[in-house]
Motif scaffolding. Structure first.
Motif, mmCIF file in Angstrom:
data_model
loop_
_atom_site.group_PDB
_atom_site.id
_atom_site.type_symbol
_atom_site.label_atom_id
_atom_site.label_comp_id
_atom_site.label_asym_id
_atom_site.label_seq_id
_atom_site.Cartn_x
_atom_site.Cartn_y
_atom_site.Cartn_z
ATOM 1 N N UNK A 165 0.811 -1.220 0.000
ATOM 2 C CA UNK A 165 0.000 0.000 0.000
ATOM 3 C C UNK A 165 0.848 1.277 0.000
ATOM 4 N N UNK A 166 1.982 1.252 0.684
ATOM 5 C CA UNK A 166 2.843 2.438 0.722
ATOM 6 C C UNK A 166 3.399 2.753 -0.665
ATOM 7 N N UNK A 167 3.896 1.714 -1.346
ATOM 8 C CA UNK A 167 4.407 1.920 -2.703
ATOM 9 C C UNK A 167 3.298 2.399 -3.625
ATOM 10 N N UNK A 168 2.143 1.767 -3.508
ATOM 11 C CA UNK A 168 1.024 2.116 -4.368
ATOM 12 C C UNK A 168 0.606 3.571 -4.174
ATOM 13 N N UNK A 169 0.594 4.019 -2.924
ATOM 14 C CA UNK A 169 0.231 5.408 -2.632
ATOM 15 C C UNK A 169 1.241 6.371 -3.251
ATOM 16 N N UNK A 170 2.523 6.028 -3.137
ATOM 17 C CA UNK A 170 3.556 6.893 -3.712
ATOM 18 C C UNK A 170 3.440 6.942 -5.225
ATOM 19 N N UNK A 171 3.202 5.790 -5.841
ATOM 20 C CA UNK A 171 3.029 5.757 -7.298
ATOM 21 C C UNK A 171 1.823 6.586 -7.719
ATOM 22 N N UNK A 172 0.758 6.524 -6.921
ATOM 23 C CA UNK A 172 -0.437 7.321 -7.220
ATOM 24 C C UNK A 172 -0.118 8.803 -7.137
ATOM 25 N N UNK A 173 0.649 9.187 -6.120
ATOM 26 C CA UNK A 173 1.082 10.584 -5.972
ATOM 27 C C UNK A 173 1.838 11.031 -7.227
ATOM 28 N N UNK A 174 2.757 10.196 -7.719
ATOM 29 C CA UNK A 174 3.524 10.554 -8.916
ATOM 30 C C UNK A 174 2.628 10.695 -10.144
ATOM 31 N N UNK A 175 1.603 9.851 -10.230
ATOM 32 C CA UNK A 175 0.639 9.971 -11.331
ATOM 33 C C UNK A 175 -0.058 11.324 -11.269
ATOM 34 N N UNK A 176 -0.498 11.725 -10.078
ATOM 35 C CA UNK A 176 -1.153 13.025 -9.925
ATOM 36 C C UNK A 176 -0.236 14.162 -10.374
ATOM 37 N N UNK A 177 1.011 14.105 -9.952
ATOM 38 C CA UNK A 177 1.950 15.178 -10.286
ATOM 39 C C UNK A 177 2.221 15.220 -11.786
ATOM 40 N N UNK A 178 2.250 14.038 -12.424
ATOM 41 C CA UNK A 178 2.452 14.006 -13.883
ATOM 42 C C UNK A 178 1.323 14.694 -14.629
ATOM 43 N N UNK A 179 0.159 14.744 -13.993
ATOM 44 C CA UNK A 179 -0.998 15.356 -14.647
ATOM 45 C C UNK A 179 -1.313 16.732 -14.058
ATOM 46 N N UNK A 180 -0.263 17.376 -13.570
ATOM 47 C CA UNK A 180 -0.315 18.777 -13.137
ATOM 48 C C UNK A 180 -1.292 19.031 -11.996
ATOM 49 N N UNK A 181 -1.472 18.040 -11.142
ATOM 50 C CA UNK A 181 -2.273 18.235 -9.941
ATOM 51 C C UNK A 181 -1.336 18.735 -8.849
ATOM 52 N N UNK A 182 -1.705 19.816 -8.197
ATOM 53 C CA UNK A 182 -0.838 20.479 -7.230
ATOM 54 C C UNK A 182 -0.390 19.571 -6.095
ATOM 55 N N UNK A 183 0.744 19.925 -5.477
ATOM 56 C CA UNK A 183 1.337 19.096 -4.440
ATOM 57 C C UNK A 183 0.411 18.934 -3.235
ATOM 58 N N UNK A 184 -0.181 20.017 -2.766
ATOM 59 C CA UNK A 184 -1.042 19.961 -1.582
ATOM 60 C C UNK A 184 -2.269 19.105 -1.865
ATOM 61 N N UNK A 185 -2.871 19.322 -3.029
ATOM 62 C CA UNK A 185 -4.049 18.535 -3.391
ATOM 63 C C UNK A 185 -3.676 17.063 -3.542
ATOM 64 N N UNK A 186 -2.497 16.788 -4.113
ATOM 65 C CA UNK A 186 -2.061 15.405 -4.296
ATOM 66 C C UNK A 186 -1.898 14.705 -2.949
ATOM 67 N N UNK A 187 -1.287 15.378 -1.995
ATOM 68 C CA UNK A 187 -1.100 14.794 -0.668
ATOM 69 C C UNK A 187 -2.450 14.532 -0.008
ATOM 70 N N UNK A 188 -3.362 15.492 -0.130
ATOM 71 C CA UNK A 188 -4.705 15.322 0.438
ATOM 72 C C UNK A 188 -5.399 14.096 -0.157
ATOM 73 N N UNK A 189 -5.264 13.934 -1.469
ATOM 74 C CA UNK A 189 -5.906 12.803 -2.144
ATOM 75 C C UNK A 189 -5.278 11.467 -1.730
#
Length: 251
Positions: free
Chosen positions: A214-238
């Motif tokens: 789950x930890x790896x999966x969450x980090x990978x999801x965060x990177x996906x968000x950032x690749x699609x120009x979703x802001x850092x704060x919003x990405x962490x919240x998600x």
């Protein structure tokens, strides 16, 4: 075989001699038969290819086996399958998952009736003994980019059917969570997905799978968000919401 079947089923596999037979049979036993099968073997070193050839000899369904000479990874394998296909819509399946027998006919009818670019569905979860251990359910209806972001990834790849023309424009990238990355990309370009309420497939959850970490999966999801120009704060919240969702699941 028709020159252009309605569906091309792209099945990617690697060292799956124990499961590939059951997976292929779940495709070949579909109640709808206007499809071809494209199997892409990602340089298996066991008896996977022999099992594939054995099963395909028993059917009149058009098929093609593409054997990669190096282990290229699932994104490259899927893209090879797409480029080798001739159908109007592409369906995906991994080598240990199963389809319910009416999957393709239900999705065919939804596509014809609603003129949608891509569809997916709810699905069951099974263990390595093929015993149902859970379900993945999301509310049916249209999913646009914002819904894919805010609600997390509602898409099981094994349930997806998508217009080939879209996939020729937007390929799978060689990144972690490559499927979620693609759903965000195509929805960002205006291609809404349609979630069918039915349970149309069975996803095999393995204790050793990458997605089980789950930890790896969450980090990978965060990177996906950032690749699609979703802001850092919003990405962490998600990602925090993602963890709450995962922890609330029984299976």
């Amino acid at each position: 075989m028709k020159e252009h079947p309605f569906f091309s089923v792209v099945l990617t596999t690697h060292n799956a001699q124990e499961t590939i037979g059951e997976t292929l049979r779940s495709v070949l036993n579909q109640s709808f038969d206007d499809f071809e099968i494209i199997v892409v073997d990602d340089n298996s070193v066991d008896g996977t290819v022999n099992m594939i050839e054995k099963e395909l000899k028993l059917t009149n369904i058009g098929s093609k086996v593409v054997c990669l000479t190096d282990n290229m990874g699932v994104s490259v394998a899927r893209n090879k399958g797409i480029n080798s296909s001739s159908g109007y819509y592409i369906a995906f399946l991994d080598d240990d998952d199963l389809w319910c027998s009416d999957k393709l006919i239900i999705q065919h009818n939804i596509i014809i009736e609603n003129d949608v670019d891509w569809v997916f569905s709810n699905y069951y979860v099974i263990n390595e003994e093929y015993v149902q251990v859970g379900k993945r359910y999301r509310e049916p209806g249209y999913y646009a980019f914002n819904k894919f972001v805010i609600d997390g990834n509602p898409v099981g790849l094994l349930t997806v059917v998508i217009k080939k023309q879209i996939l020729l424009k937007y390929e799978f990238k060689d990144v972690q969570h490559e499927d979620y990355d693609l759903w965000l990309e195509i929805s960002q370009h205006g291609y809404c997905g349609y979630l069918i309420k039915d349970y149309l497939a069975m996803y095999m959850k393995r204790s050793s799978s990458a997605s089980s970490n789950k930890m790896k999966s969450a980090y990978w999801t965060y990177l996906v968000f950032r690749r699609h120009n979703i802001g850092n704060i919003k990405s962490v919240f998600l990602i925090v919401r993602y963890f709450i969702n995962v922890l609330s699941r029984k299976r």
